[in-house]
Structure formats: structure tokens, C-alpha cells
Design a protein around this motif. Structure first.
Motif, PDB file in Angstrom:
ATOM      1  N   VAL A  38     -10.951   0.896   9.971  1.00  0.00           N
ATOM      2  CA  VAL A  38      -9.742   0.290   9.414  1.00  0.00           C
ATOM      3  C   VAL A  38     -10.014  -1.147   8.997  1.00  0.00           C
ATOM      4  CG1 VAL A  38      -7.395  -0.476   9.945  1.00  0.00           C
ATOM      5  CG2 VAL A  38      -8.133   1.789  10.651  1.00  0.00           C
ATOM      6  N   VAL A  39     -10.712  -1.904   9.847  1.00  0.00           N
ATOM      7  CA  VAL A  39     -11.065  -3.293   9.510  1.00  0.00           C
ATOM      8  C   VAL A  39     -11.941  -3.340   8.262  1.00  0.00           C
ATOM      9  CG1 VAL A  39     -12.309  -5.345  10.298  1.00  0.00           C
ATOM     10  CG2 VAL A  39     -10.850  -4.087  11.892  1.00  0.00           C
ATOM     11  N   SER A  40     -12.936  -2.480   8.205  1.00  0.00           N
ATOM     12  CA  SER A  40     -13.877  -2.478   7.075  1.00  0.00           C
ATOM     13  C   SER A  40     -13.180  -2.142   5.762  1.00  0.00           C
ATOM     14  CB  SER A  40     -15.001  -1.470   7.332  1.00  0.00           C
ATOM     15  OG  SER A  40     -15.691  -1.774   8.515  1.00  0.00           O
ATOM     16  N   PHE A  41     -12.368  -1.089   5.755  1.00  0.00           N
ATOM     17  CA  PHE A  41     -11.698  -0.683   4.516  1.00  0.00           C
ATOM     18  C   PHE A  41     -10.631  -1.690   4.095  1.00  0.00           C
ATOM     19  CE2 PHE A  41     -12.922   3.853   5.736  1.00  0.00           C
ATOM     20  CZ  PHE A  41     -13.999   3.860   4.839  1.00  0.00           C
ATOM     21  N   MET A  52     -12.545  -4.487   2.548  1.00  0.00           N
ATOM     22  CA  MET A  52     -13.154  -4.012   1.303  1.00  0.00           C
ATOM     23  C   MET A  52     -12.153  -4.020   0.156  1.00  0.00           C
ATOM     24  SD  MET A  52     -15.059  -0.357   0.627  1.00  0.00           S
ATOM     25  CE  MET A  52     -15.882  -0.469   2.219  1.00  0.00           C
ATOM     26  N   ALA A  53     -10.903  -3.704   0.463  1.00  0.00           N
ATOM     27  CA  ALA A  53      -9.878  -3.660  -0.582  1.00  0.00           C
ATOM     28  C   ALA A  53      -9.661  -5.020  -1.224  1.00  0.00           C
ATOM     29  CB  ALA A  53      -8.560  -3.146   0.000  1.00  0.00           C
ATOM     30  N   TRP A  54      -9.887  -6.086  -0.450  1.00  0.00           N
ATOM     31  CA  TRP A  54      -9.695  -7.446  -0.992  1.00  0.00           C
ATOM     32  C   TRP A  54     -10.820  -7.860  -1.928  1.00  0.00           C
ATOM     33  CZ3 TRP A  54      -5.931 -11.258  -0.608  1.00  0.00           C
ATOM     34  CH2 TRP A  54      -4.802 -10.887   0.116  1.00  0.00           C
ATOM     35  N   THR A  55     -11.866  -7.073  -2.014  1.00  0.00           N
ATOM     36  CA  THR A  55     -12.958  -7.381  -2.943  1.00  0.00           C
ATOM     37  C   THR A  55     -12.813  -6.615  -4.255  1.00  0.00           C
ATOM     38  OG1 THR A  55     -14.387  -5.617  -2.074  1.00  0.00           O
ATOM     39  CG2 THR A  55     -14.475  -7.760  -0.964  1.00  0.00           C
ATOM     40  N   MET A  56     -11.766  -5.825  -4.393  1.00  0.00           N
ATOM     41  CA  MET A  56     -11.585  -4.972  -5.574  1.00  0.00           C
ATOM     42  C   MET A  56     -10.412  -5.446  -6.416  1.00  0.00           C
ATOM     43  SD  MET A  56     -12.198  -1.203  -3.927  1.00  0.00           S
ATOM     44  CE  MET A  56     -13.741  -0.797  -3.107  1.00  0.00           C
ATOM     45  N   ASN A  57     -10.480  -5.124  -7.696  1.00  0.00           N
ATOM     46  CA  ASN A  57      -9.364  -5.447  -8.589  1.00  0.00           C
ATOM     47  C   ASN A  57      -8.853  -4.213  -9.325  1.00  0.00           C
ATOM     48  OD1 ASN A  57     -11.466  -4.963 -10.281  1.00  0.00           O
ATOM     49  ND2 ASN A  57     -11.473  -6.985 -11.262  1.00  0.00           N
ATOM     50  N   ASN A  58      -9.264  -3.040  -8.856  1.00  0.00           N
ATOM     51  CA  ASN A  58      -8.784  -1.785  -9.438  1.00  0.00           C
ATOM     52  C   ASN A  58      -7.648  -1.238  -8.574  1.00  0.00           C
ATOM     53  OD1 ASN A  58      -8.718   1.274  -9.715  1.00  0.00           O
ATOM     54  ND2 ASN A  58     -10.084   0.731 -11.412  1.00  0.00           N
ATOM     55  N   TRP A  59      -6.483  -1.061  -9.185  1.00  0.00           N
ATOM     56  CA  TRP A  59      -5.303  -0.654  -8.432  1.00  0.00           C
ATOM     57  C   TRP A  59      -5.480   0.704  -7.762  1.00  0.00           C
ATOM     58  CZ3 TRP A  59      -0.156  -2.571  -7.828  1.00  0.00           C
ATOM     59  CH2 TRP A  59       0.004  -3.876  -8.299  1.00  0.00           C
ATOM     60  N   LEU A  60      -6.109   1.639  -8.460  1.00  0.00           N
ATOM     61  CA  LEU A  60      -6.271   2.979  -7.885  1.00  0.00           C
ATOM     62  C   LEU A  60      -7.218   2.974  -6.686  1.00  0.00           C
ATOM     63  CD1 LEU A  60      -6.400   5.354 -10.985  1.00  0.00           C
ATOM     64  CD2 LEU A  60      -4.591   5.153  -9.266  1.00  0.00           C
ATOM     65  N   MET A  61      -8.275   2.174  -6.763  1.00  0.00           N
ATOM     66  CA  MET A  61      -9.205   2.087  -5.636  1.00  0.00           C
ATOM     67  C   MET A  61      -8.542   1.418  -4.432  1.00  0.00           C
ATOM     68  SD  MET A  61     -11.978   3.642  -6.064  1.00  0.00           S
ATOM     69  CE  MET A  61     -12.754   3.015  -4.584  1.00  0.00           C
TER      70      MET A  61
END
Length: 322
Positions: A12-15, A18-27
Motif C-alpha cells: 500500500v505504501v509503495s503503490f 508510486m502514484a505521485w510520480t505519474m501524470n496519467n489519470w488512468l494509471m
């Protein structure tokens, strides 16, 4: 079972990060749903009928909102329709348990173990907050945050279930998270990490004695020093000076004050005073009514009201004289 919980928390911590490093809404949406499934696994490790019933309700609410959100995320990405931003904001309000979509949060609180409650109050709100950051505007979120703070501050009073009281308190802190992001992401992460550390300290003490209700202090042999520490951690979470929670709030207040948002800040501070009252009330019951070394009838409710008033007024005086 212990190692399974550790693995689930680590994922849960990792994901979430990880989401804060992405700019794709679907990902980001996909990672949010993966964290949701992992959190379900963490909660259902406690086998009982009430927990299973509660998690089924939580599952149905979250899945319905997630399916609703992914449709409007596609509309948002391809610029189709007109109300996609508004609908996404409503979906994120449900995900974070903000008023008036807080019903699932309050039903869940009180039936979780302390580790699951900590994950729900911190990491499970991290991914929805980045989507709020992409959609944020002060005008559109003003009434959303104000209503959540007002409702959370009033409903948290006179709550015997500690998790529910802290759940209402988290509704107030989510609003501060949102406005800290309007300053900068560095400010947000400073606030978020500080809140997580303070919450972990408090939860660790409560978990050691297996305390979920205020009246359990009467039956548990909690030492005087630990009662004082619980009280201090509670005041710190609520933002009472001069503790850590107040320091990070003061940084947010400084930046927003220079932006000219004085009326909004005045309302936020006055409403936050009631959150301090949550923990003052718990202190009154724990230290006076449920204490073996002090007779409860020595103190009256009038004296407690005077004490609460002076604690609260000191919070306001610091703001006025600044």
C-alpha cells in the motif's frame, strides 16, 4: 498472519507513493484501486461477522464510485462533456470520506484494528489527494472544505468511540491537506508526514492497551504518564499550540494569509478550535472521571468548561495578535 499484514502495508505504501510520480489519470486510478483491494485484505484478516458486514458495505460503495469515476476520467482525458470535473470532485469526496459522503467512513471507524485505521486515515487518502491537486481551485473547493470542517467539528463532540472521534478529526485535517497543496507540494508532504507521525504515536499507545472506547480507560491499568502522553498527542493532532500539529498549520496559515484569504482562514481556525475540544473532553474523562487516584466528584462540569474555554481562547489569541 503478521508477515502477511506487513507485506500488505508495504505494498500500500509503495503503490501510494508510486502514484505521485505519474501524470496519467488512468494509471493513478488503477493504483488507487489496487491499494483499495490490498486494504480490504488487510481489514478482513480480522474474522468476525460485524467486520465482514462492514467491509462488504465499504466494498460496494468504493467499487460503485470507482466505476463511476473511470467513465468521467475518460471524459476528462478526451475533453468530452461539461460536468466531468464536478463529477470527479464528488467521486474524490466519497473516496476521502468528506461531507456529505462521509457515511461509510463513520460506519467503518470503530470496527477496524488500529493498524487498518491508520492506513485508512493516511495512506488511503494519498492517491485521491493527487487527483484533487490536479483539479484544485480555491473557489470550487471552498464550500466543500468548509462544510466538511463544520460537520466534522460538531459531530466529533461527545463520541465514546475513539476511532469515530479521530475519524471526524481526520475530516478536518483532510481540508488542511487540500489547502496545504495550494501552497506547494513540499508544504503538503511536510504536513502529511507530520500528521502521520503524530497519529502513529497516538495509535501506538492506544494499541498497546487495546483501547477503542473512552470508558475502557476505567478498566485498563494505564499509567499516569501514558495518559499524559495520549493527551499531548491528541492536542498535537488537533493543532493546539505549541505542539508539532500547530507548527505545520501555522506554516500553511502564513502562506494563505499573504495570499489574502483572511476570511477563509479565520473560519478554518475557529472551526479547528472545536477539534481541540474533542481531546480536551477525552482528557476530562480519562484523567478525572476514570482515574483511580482522583475522585471524580471533586471536579464539576463547570470547571471543565472553564478549562476548555481558556485552552480554546489561547488558540484564538495567538491568531489575533499575529
Amino acid at each position: 498472519m503478521k508477515y502477511t499484514k506487513i507485506l500488505l502495508v508495504y505494498l500500500v505504501v509503495s503503490f501510494s507513493l508510486m502514484a505521485w510520480t505519474m501524470n496519467n489519470w488512468l494509471m493513478i486510478w488503477y493504483l488507487m484501486e489496487v491499494c483499495f483491494v490490498l486494504f480490504l485484505g488487510l481489514c478482513t484478516s480480522k474474522k468476525s461477522y460485524s467486520v465482514s458486514e462492514m467491509m462488504m458495505m465499504y466494498y460496494l460503495v468504493q467499487v460503485s464510485v470507482s466505476l463511476f469515476m473511470v467513465v468521467f476520467i475518460l471524459f476528462y482525458m478526451f475533453n468530452l462533456g461539461y460536468l466531468h470535473s464536478f463529477i470527479l470532485i464528488l467521486g474524490l469526496m466519497v473516496k476521502m470520506g468528506m461531507f456529505p459522503f462521509h457515511f461509510w467512513l463513520i460506519l467503518v471507524c470503530g470496527k477496524l484494528d488500529w493498524m487498518s485505521f491508520f492506513i485508512l486515515s493516511t495512506l488511503m487518502k494519498l492517491i485521491p489527494l493527487i487527483l484533487v491537486y490536479y483539479l484544485f481551485s480555491i473557489s470550487s473547493f471552498f464550500f466543500v472544505t468548509l462544510s466538511s470542517m463544520i460537520f466534522g467539528s460538531f459531530m466529533g463532540v461527545n463520541n465514546n468511540v475513539i476511532q469515530k472521534m479521530m475519524g471526524y478529526s481526520s475530516m478536518i485535517n483532510v481540508c488542511w491537506f487540500i489547502y496545504s497543496m495550494s501552497v506547494s507540494l513540499v508544504m503538503f508532504f511536510l504536513y502529511f508526514v507530520s500528521y502521520s507521525v503524530m497519529l502513529w504515536w497516538l495509535i501506538n499507545l492506544l494499541s498497546d492497551h487495546n483501547i477503542f472506547y473512552i470508558n475502557q480507560f476505567k478498566m485498563n491499568s494505564v499509567s499516569f504518564n501514558k495518559k499524559i502522553m495520549i493527551f499531548i498527542y491528541g492536542l498535537s493532532i488537533s493543532g493546539f499550540p505549541p505542539f508539532l500539529g500547530f507548527m505545520v498549520k501555522w506554516l500553511v496559515i502564513n502562506y494563505l494569509w499573504y495570499l489574502g484569504l483572511k476570511f477563509m482562514l479565520s473560519l478554518m481556525i475557529l472551526i479547528s478550535v472545536l477539534a481541540v475540544y474533542f481531546y480536551l473532553q477525552m482528557f476530562f474523562f480519562v484523567m478525572l472521571l476514570f482515574s483511580g487516584w482522583m475522585k471524580w466528584y471533586i471536579y464539576s462540569f463547570y470547571n471543565f468548561g472553564v478549562l476548555s474555554f481558556f485552552f480554546s481562547i489561547s488558540y484564538i489569541i495567538l491568531f489575533i495578535f499575529y
